[in-house]
Each structure stands twice: as structure tokens, then as C-alpha cells.
Design a protein around this motif. Structure first.
Motif, PDB file in Angstrom:
ATOM      1  N   THR A   1       0.854  -1.190   0.000  1.00  0.00           N
ATOM      2  CA  THR A   1       0.000   0.000   0.000  1.00  0.00           C
ATOM      3  C   THR A   1       0.888   1.237   0.000  1.00  0.00           C
ATOM      4  O   THR A   1       1.738   1.398   0.880  1.00  0.00           O
TER       5      THR A   1
ATOM      6  N   GLY B   1       0.906   5.341   0.090  1.00  0.00           N
ATOM      7  CA  GLY B   1       0.123   6.525   0.414  1.00  0.00           C
ATOM      8  C   GLY B   1       0.759   7.769  -0.161  1.00  0.00           C
ATOM      9  O   GLY B   1       1.947   8.026   0.064  1.00  0.00           O
TER      10      GLY B   1
ATOM     11  N   ARG C   1      -1.609  -0.971  -4.140  1.00  0.00           N
ATOM     12  CA  ARG C   1      -2.820  -0.285  -3.682  1.00  0.00           C
ATOM     13  C   ARG C   1      -2.414   1.136  -3.336  1.00  0.00           C
ATOM     14  O   ARG C   1      -1.485   1.345  -2.563  1.00  0.00           O
TER      15      ARG C   1
ATOM     16  N   LEU D   1      -3.429   4.898  -1.855  1.00  0.00           N
ATOM     17  CA  LEU D   1      -4.282   5.831  -1.137  1.00  0.00           C
ATOM     18  C   LEU D   1      -3.725   7.238  -1.326  1.00  0.00           C
ATOM     19  O   LEU D   1      -2.530   7.414  -1.564  1.00  0.00           O
ATOM     20  N   TYR D   2      -4.603   8.232  -1.231  1.00  0.00           N
ATOM     21  CA  TYR D   2      -4.089   9.604  -1.278  1.00  0.00           C
ATOM     22  C   TYR D   2      -4.870  10.483  -0.320  1.00  0.00           C
ATOM     23  O   TYR D   2      -6.044  10.246  -0.020  1.00  0.00           O
ATOM     24  N   TYR D   3      -4.182  11.500   0.158  1.00  0.00           N
ATOM     25  CA  TYR D   3      -4.811  12.544   0.958  1.00  0.00           C
ATOM     26  C   TYR D   3      -4.438  13.878   0.346  1.00  0.00           C
ATOM     27  O   TYR D   3      -3.281  14.124   0.004  1.00  0.00           O
TER      28      TYR D   3
ATOM     29  N   GLU E   1      -9.819   9.699 -10.087  1.00  0.00           N
ATOM     30  CA  GLU E   1      -9.327   8.676  -9.162  1.00  0.00           C
ATOM     31  C   GLU E   1      -9.178   7.329  -9.869  1.00  0.00           C
ATOM     32  O   GLU E   1      -8.199   6.607  -9.659  1.00  0.00           O
TER      33      GLU E   1
ATOM     34  N   LYS F   1      -7.316   5.909  -4.246  1.00  0.00           N
ATOM     35  CA  LYS F   1      -8.516   5.986  -3.412  1.00  0.00           C
ATOM     36  C   LYS F   1      -8.263   7.003  -2.319  1.00  0.00           C
ATOM     37  O   LYS F   1      -7.204   6.986  -1.673  1.00  0.00           O
ATOM     38  N   TYR F   2      -9.223   7.884  -2.076  1.00  0.00           N
ATOM     39  CA  TYR F   2      -9.052   8.926  -1.062  1.00  0.00           C
ATOM     40  C   TYR F   2      -9.089   8.322   0.344  1.00  0.00           C
ATOM     41  O   TYR F   2      -9.857   7.396   0.623  1.00  0.00           O
ATOM     42  N   ALA F   3      -8.265   8.870   1.232  1.00  0.00           N
ATOM     43  CA  ALA F   3      -8.275   8.463   2.634  1.00  0.00           C
ATOM     44  C   ALA F   3      -7.953   9.664   3.500  1.00  0.00           C
ATOM     45  O   ALA F   3      -7.230  10.575   3.088  1.00  0.00           O
TER      46      ALA F   3
ATOM     47  N   LEU G   1      -4.455   7.016   6.152  1.00  0.00           N
ATOM     48  CA  LEU G   1      -3.398   6.768   5.170  1.00  0.00           C
ATOM     49  C   LEU G   1      -2.086   6.419   5.888  1.00  0.00           C
ATOM     50  O   LEU G   1      -1.395   5.463   5.515  1.00  0.00           O
TER      51      LEU G   1
ATOM     52  N   SER H   1      -0.400   2.597   5.264  1.00  0.00           N
ATOM     53  CA  SER H   1       0.558   2.595   4.153  1.00  0.00           C
ATOM     54  C   SER H   1       1.864   1.889   4.511  1.00  0.00           C
ATOM     55  O   SER H   1       2.422   2.088   5.592  1.00  0.00           O
TER      56      SER H   1
END
Length: 340
Positions: free
Chosen positions: A161, A163, A184, A186-188, A198, A204-206, A211, A215
Motif C-alpha cells: 500500500t 500513500g 494499492r 491511497l491519497y490525501y 481517481e 482511493k481517497y483516505a 493513510l 501505508s
């Protein structure tokens, strides 16, 4: 008109390395363009007294995030003729924007000029950490051959994962390049991307705390501003997964210097990489130079030959508009007192 360019040092660069444009000697290849129009450009790599002396009668300052001249209000007070500041690159946190606006100084940067270069650097440093490249390289140089020692801390990136903190131009390009590794992501970010974006980017937003907790690798791709200074402090670093990795080509000050050293020395983090420091250039005794489990470089991610060409072209475009008293390219303008 006098233009001051504060750029990398590069002894004999004009003769031996003309392709390296962003040096004090080569001044982004601008000399012929400016000489034809009767203007003077002075190049220096000094960021102290010499720069201040040259800045005193300069109308334009060209600086760079990779070898920054920290332009605060005190410096602006002495630069009575200064009308325009150009960041030769992306990221202008070394300039006091509010003070520039009050003093009627326009501030610009060459937007998007090196985002490809930095995104590629991100992927390279993620792989360097996860695959434990540096110890393997060091063994090769030292004449050793202990595969077990290197492989015990080497992992596949696939299935991890990742981030991304920040999903602007650099973060988005980093995501696109990571898609092929079957990770996988994730993003902020302060502003969420649309569902279509996306999907295209594979992210995918977190929330930031989620995140950080989930991550295996975190890549920082956000600007330095009031809310991001020391964003990764002792508490947030400790909240990262044990054995995770952190990459930072954004700005050094986003990570707490001493807290990072402690997280690496304790073994909580498996590694840290990046090319941004605080201050810059980093002093010889900066603790990040000697901390364990790092894969740091000097601030060079956005200085590929191709990026320097894009930067030089953008700086010339801004200068041309200024010299001809035309509107500056709107996508390059950060501060324009005349429009406020």
C-alpha cells in the motif's frame, strides 16, 4: 536593466557543460537573448553578501528552489529597484509572498516545468528503499558479497500500500507511474479528485491518519505552507506502520529533522529517501547525512537536462513579457500586486 540570477555553482560550466543550463555561469542560456535587447544578467552562486550587493540595483531576480536565495522582507527592503522575482523551477516557499505583494513585487514560477522529473525520482527512491538498493551498492563498492545481509531487508513493491500525501501535478504523475507495479494507492489532499480522475490514476481517497496507519510506503508530494510545516512530526512518524518507508521530494521542513533521525535509529521506520532538506544547501553536519537506513540525494530531482530546458524556456517567456511590458503568463504568476 539588470537581472540577477542566483543559481548552482558550476566551475567552467559554460565551456565544459553548456547543456547544464541552471548554473551561475550558464545563467539558463539567457545571455544572448538579453544582450540583444541591451540588458545585463549577472550570475552568482553566492547567497550571502555578494548576492545582497548585486540585488541592490537589480530589477529582476531569478532564483531556484534547488539553490535558493531566501528572499525575506529585510532583503526586499535593500532591493529598492526589484520589480519581478522568477523561480526557475516549481516551489517558491523561499520567498516571502506577503512582503512581495506589499512592496509591489511580482512573483512567478515556471509551473509544471519539472514535475515529470520529480515524479520519476519519487518512483526511483521508493524502489531504492523497498528493494534495499543502497546496502547492495555499498557492498559492490566495498568488494563484499553478502546476499543474505542485503536480502533480509529487501521486498517486492507489488502488493504494498502506497500513500500519496498531496495529489497535485507531481503526485498525480507519481501515481500514474506506480500503477504498473500493482500496488494499492491511497491519497490525501485538501481537494479530492473526481471519481473519474481517481479511477484513471488508480487511487482511493483516505483521511491522513488512516493513510498513515495503512501505508507501507508514504510519498510526500505537497507544498510547504503553514499547515504542512513539520506535518510529519514525532507523533505522526510514530503512527506510521512499523517497518514502513517514507519518501520526501516535496520540502525538507515537512518532516521534523530530529524526530526522523530517532525513528530511523530505533528501527521503527525501515528507511527514508528524498532530495529535499532544510536549510538548503544542507550543511556538511546535517544529521540526515549520517542517519541509518537512508537513500538521500542532494536536491536534484527536478534538474534533469530536459527539465532545465523547460525551465529556461519558461523563464525566457516570463522575461520577454516583462521586458515588453506585456501581461505575464497567468499560469506562472504567484503574486501580482497590480491585479489585487
Amino acid at each position: 536593466m539588470k537581472i540577477l540570477a542566483v543559481l548552482y555553482p558550476g566551475e567552467r560550466a559554460e565551456e565544459e557543460h553548456p547543456e547544464v543550463l541552471a548554473t551561475a555561469e550558464n545563467v539558463l542560456g539567457l545571455r544572448p537573448f538579453l544582450a540583444e535587447r541591451g540588458h545585463e544578467i549577472v550570475g552568482t552562486s553566492d547567497t550571502g553578501e555578494e548576492a545582497d550587493a548585486q540585488l541592490a540595483d537589480a530589477e529582476v531576480l531569478i532564483t531556484t528552489p534547488f539553490w535558493p536565495l531566501y528572499l525575506d522582507e529585510k532583503r526586499m527592503e535593500r532591493a529598492r529597484k526589484l520589480k519581478l522575482v522568477i523561480t526557475a523551477g516549481v516551489g517558491s516557499d523561499h520567498i516571502d509572498m506577503e512582503a512581495a505583494g506589499r512592496r509591489g513585487i511580482r512573483v512567478t514560477e515556471v509551473t509544471d516545468s519539472n514535475v515529470v522529473s520529480v515524479a520519476e525520482h519519487n518512483v526511483m527512491q521508493i524502489l531504492a528503499l523497498v528493494r534495499n538498493l543502497i546496502p547492495g551498492y555499498q557492498q559492490a563498492v566495498a568488494g563484499r558479497w553478502d546476499v543474505a545481509e542485503v536480502s533480509r531487508d529487501a521486498h517486492d513493491l507489488e502488493g504494498k500500500t502506497v500513500g500519496l500525501v498531496g495529489l497535485g501535478a507531481i503526485g498525480a504523475r507519481t501515481a500514474l507511474r506506480l500503477k504498473g507495479f500493482d500496488v494499492r494507492m491511497l491519497y490525501y489532499a485538501n481537494h479530492r479528485r473526481s471519481p473519474a480522475e481517481e479511477t484513471t490514476l488508480g487511487v482511493k481517497y483516505a483521511r491522513l491518519d488512516d493513510l498513515v496507519a495503512e501505508s507501507d510506503v508514504i510519498c510526500l508530494a505537497l507544498p510547504l505552507m503553514a499547515g504542512s510545516k513539520a506535518l510529519f512530526d514525532r507523533e505522526r512518524l510514530n503512527a506510521m506502520k512499523p517497518g514502513s518507508w517514507l519518501v520526501n521530494t516535496a520540502r525538507g521542513a515537512i518532516v521534523d529533522t530530529d524526530a526522523l533521525v530517532a525513528a530511523l535509529e530505533s528501527g521503527h521506520l525501515a528507511g527514508y529517501a528524498g532530495d529535499t532538506w532544510y536549510p538548503e544547501p544542507a550543511p556538511a553536519d546535517h544529521p540526515w547525512r549520517t542517519m541509518p537506513r537512508h537513500a538521500m540525494t542532494i536536491h536534484c530531482s527536478g534538474m534533469t537536462i530536459e527539465a532545465q530546458r523547460r525551465i529556461a524556456a519558461g523563464v525566457e517567456e516570463i522575461l520577454r513579457a516583462h521586458l515588453e511590458d506585456q501581461p505575464l503568463p497567468s499560469d506562472y504568476v504567484l503574486v501580482d500586486p497590480a491585479s489585487s
